[in-house]
Design an enzyme around this catalytic site. Structure first.
Site, mmCIF file in Angstrom:
data_model
loop_
_atom_site.group_PDB
_atom_site.id
_atom_site.type_symbol
_atom_site.label_atom_id
_atom_site.label_comp_id
_atom_site.label_asym_id
_atom_site.label_seq_id
_atom_site.Cartn_x
_atom_site.Cartn_y
_atom_site.Cartn_z
ATOM 1 N N ALA A 1 53.129 9.592 33.369
ATOM 2 C CA ALA A 1 52.749 8.312 32.756
ATOM 3 C C ALA A 1 52.357 8.523 31.299
ATOM 4 C CB ALA A 1 51.587 7.704 33.532
ATOM 5 N N GLY B 1 55.184 10.395 37.729
ATOM 6 C CA GLY B 1 56.175 9.317 37.723
ATOM 7 C C GLY B 1 57.580 9.823 37.486
ATOM 8 N N GLU C 1 58.832 10.785 40.785
ATOM 9 C CA GLU C 1 59.030 9.557 41.571
ATOM 10 C C GLU C 1 60.335 8.861 41.184
ATOM 11 O OE1 GLU C 1 54.698 7.934 42.836
ATOM 12 O OE2 GLU C 1 54.953 8.177 40.681
ATOM 13 N N GLU D 1 49.023 14.081 40.306
ATOM 14 C CA GLU D 1 48.068 12.982 40.119
ATOM 15 C C GLU D 1 46.662 13.279 40.634
ATOM 16 O OE1 GLU D 1 52.077 10.897 39.954
ATOM 17 O OE2 GLU D 1 51.212 12.621 40.993
#
Length: 653
Positions: free
Chosen positions: A69, A108, A111, A131
């Site tokens: 992020a 992310g 992901e 995370e």
């Protein structure tokens, strides 16, 4: 013939053989900023409807696929489109989407890759969901899609630990499908073309493989024991272990958990630590100052500390010349260093070629003159001022004038050592923490006369060794030991006031410390601190409160675990509360007329935190520490302060 598109300032596309190659270019780590998300949405929409596009390849510019992020968006309201909506678009696209992982795919980034229909990586790529290290869980499908690809036990390990894995392990686990040995994008285009017209493997539609419940329970228990009360690892375990439910239900649970954790005190503390590490490298007076070149490091004193420093230096690619008092001591030091390298080889942290290369760069001697080729010499000899001054004066005779001298002293005044040398401007402190090849923290001490390029060199060497360097001014104990002394003093006041060692230790462990203070003392041994207190006795201010309990224990031969008893007793090696220690404490209270009272765990925690923060405030006021975050990093990385509490300066509010 290739057609180029610009979908946003950070996302571009190029049509190659009917495959749309979408490249993210958002330096330094291709973070999923609002502009990246908006660009991806446009690129995916275009790919879905454009008749000349049959497939999509997603890749990153530079050395990173997507590093996670955008930290600039931390703690701010979400900007549309959100990452989960982009990821759903990728997975639902009617045309094949291949992730070409050119480098790290973290958070992310992984992901995004998980939602693609195929993942191909370069040999240097890395994947992970780190995370939990920021007090949150993946919030865009990581806890639900990863178990569908690699199974619950393996996903548990990665998600709840935040561990990052290299390409080989990622392939073995099934997190990626292939490795491209040559041109990654060309290989990805070929794969994407081959998938056109075939049923697409959508990760979210896969069934989670059956796993042994006992194995899952064992892995989860191990993770929760390590978490020491942190919320994020526990929530990660809950989400991953329930990944067999329908995807939509799992994603909704994951997102609400992510949002709740993002606003928690734990996440705020870990974000503070994250930003503090970025700030720590900003040092006054460093702009435009180049470090001196260093290829060979001398290390004086090859005991446990010196050997650890040598291993850290060898691991960073430096040649090392070790010096000890006699040829026998030097050879013993060489064997100790090789033993530590052998341990790294056995554990897989080092391969045989790496071991051989590092061993070849090591030499030892008992002659000062053999240190002449060194660019930097670090002393790790006995912590005695006369011994260190004598060594530095001898080094003055054999080293080049531009070679740097560093002292690893814990408590002595490095300004006094520097002043006794011919070139005080080339002296600084490099205070390693034991074991030096393992501990990440390094206090870099700016002495009164230290030249700017000497300080810059110390920081550059620390970076090469992957140390977290914190610059400190000169004061007894520097940042860490000075705060530790205040913390220890307050703990001893608590003993006199009514608390017992096991109560203080229990309160500290309840707060998140890996081990209580008195248990740590016993493990390290009580005699070194005792010797230091005896040396200081003559200069101690008689009006200051002084607690004799530790001295009484040492006088009674209670020197810690190695003597079988210290603050605790150790029958059969097990730590147990000892009534004899309680009796010694009660006797000291009675002599001083102190009426003991009981303390709650919260009261113990508050008193100790207050003592640490007050000493931290004094360090800032004196200009010894540059910023509160530096103090927090020292206490977290050197003294076991729980990172999820942010450090003593953050915790005081």
């Amino acid at each position: 013939m290739s057609e180029r598109h610009s979908f946003s300032a950070t996302v571009s596309g190029k049509l190659v053989d009917a495959v749309l190659v979408v490249t993210l270019d958002n330096p330094p780590v291709n973070a999923t900023s609002a502009d990246v998300r908006q660009g991806l949405k446009k690129a995916l929409s275009h790919a879905e409807t454009a008749e000349d596009v049959t497939a999509v390849v997603l890749t990153g510019a530079g050395k990173t696929f997507i590093g996670g992020a955008d930290i600039k968006e931390f703690g701010k309201p979400a900007v549309e489109p959100t990452l989960p909506s982009i990821i759903e678009m990728i997975e639902a696209l009617s045309k094949p989407v291949v992730a070409a992982l050119n480098g790290a795919a973290l958070g992310g980034g992984l992901e995004v890759a998980l939602a693609c229909h195929h993942r191909i990586a370069s040999p240097t790529a890395q994947v992970g969901l780190p995370e939990v290290k920021l007090g949150i869980v993946p919030g865009a499908g990581g806890t639900q899609r990863l178990p569908r690809l690699i199974g619950i036990p393996a996903a548990l390990d990665l998600v709840a630990s935040g561990r990052v894995v290299k390409t080989g392990e990622a392939l073995a686990l099934g997190a990626i499908d292939a490795v491209a040995e040559s041109d990654l994008v060309d290989a990805a285009i070929a794969v994407a073309s081959g998938l056109v017209g075939t049923p697409l493997r959508r990760t979210g539609s896969l069934t989670v493989a059956a796993a042994d419940p006992a194995e899952i329970e064992k892995t989860a228990a191990k993770i929760l024991a390590k978490a020491r009360g942190q919320k994020a690892p526990a929530e990660a375990v809950r989400l991953v272990t329930s990944a067999s439910r329908p995807l939509a239900e799992g994603l909704a649970d994951e997102r609400s958990t992510f949002l709740a954790l993002r606003d928690s005190d734990e996440a705020k503390a870990l974000r503070h630590v994250f930003f503090a590490e970025r700030e720590a490298s900003k040092v006054d007076g460093r702009d435009g100052v180049k470090p001196r070149p260093v290829t060979t490091i001398g290390i004086c004193g090859l005991g446990l500390m010196g050997s650890g420093i040598a291993v850290a230096a060898l691991g960073a690619g430096y040649a090392v010349i070790g010096l000890d008092q006699t040829p026998e001591a030097a050879e013993k030091g060489r064997e100790r260093i090789l033993g530590l390298l052998q341990r790294n080889l056995s554990s897989g942290r080092l391969d045989q070629a790496g071991f051989d290369a590092q061993a070849a760069k090591l030499s030892v001697t008992a002659s000062d003159a053999d240190l002449a080729p060194c660019d930097l010499v670090i002393e790790a000899v006995f912590d005695d001022l006369a011994v260190k001054i004598d060594l530095f004066r001898r080094l003055d005779q054999v080293l080049r004038e531009d070679a740097i001298l560093a002292t690893n002293t814990s408590y002595l005044n490095p300004d006094e050592i520097a002043a006794a040398t011919a070139h005080p401007e080339r002296v600084l402190g490099l205070h390693f923490f034991s074991p030096a090849h393992v501990m990440r923290l390094l206090e870099v001490v700016r002495c009164a006369a230290t030249a700017p390029d000497v300080l810059a060199t110390g920081l550059a060497v620390a970076k090469a060794q992957r140390k977290l360097a914190i610059v400190t001014g000169v004061t007894e104990g520097f940042i860490g030991n000075r705060i530790f002394s205040a913390y220890r003093r307050e703990a001893e006041f608590l003993l006199e006031d009514g608390a017992l060692p096991h109560e203080i230790d229990s309160a500290l462990e309840g707060y998140g410390f890996p081990m209580g203070l008195f248990a740590v003392y016993d493990m390290a041994g009580l005699e070194i601190a005792w010797a230091r207190r005896k040396r200081q006795a003559a200069t101690r201010d008689p009006s200051e409160r002084y607690v004799e309990i530790a001295d009484r224990l040492c006088e009674a031969g209670r020197l810690g675990q190695k003597s079988g008893r210290g603050w605790y007793a150790y029958p059969d090696g097990k730590r147990t509360v000892d009534p004899q220690v309680t009796a010694i404490i009660e006797a000291v209270r009675a002599e001083k007329g102190i009426a003991p009272r009981s303390f709650s765990a919260a009261e113990i925690q508050q008193r100790l935190l207050k003592a640490m923060a007050a000493e931290g405030d004094a360090l800032l006021a004196e200009g010894i520490a540059a910023r509160p975050g530096d103090i927090d990093l020292v206490m977290i990385n050197g003294y076991g302060f729980p990172a999820h509490k942010g450090g003593p300066m953050f915790a005081k509010g």
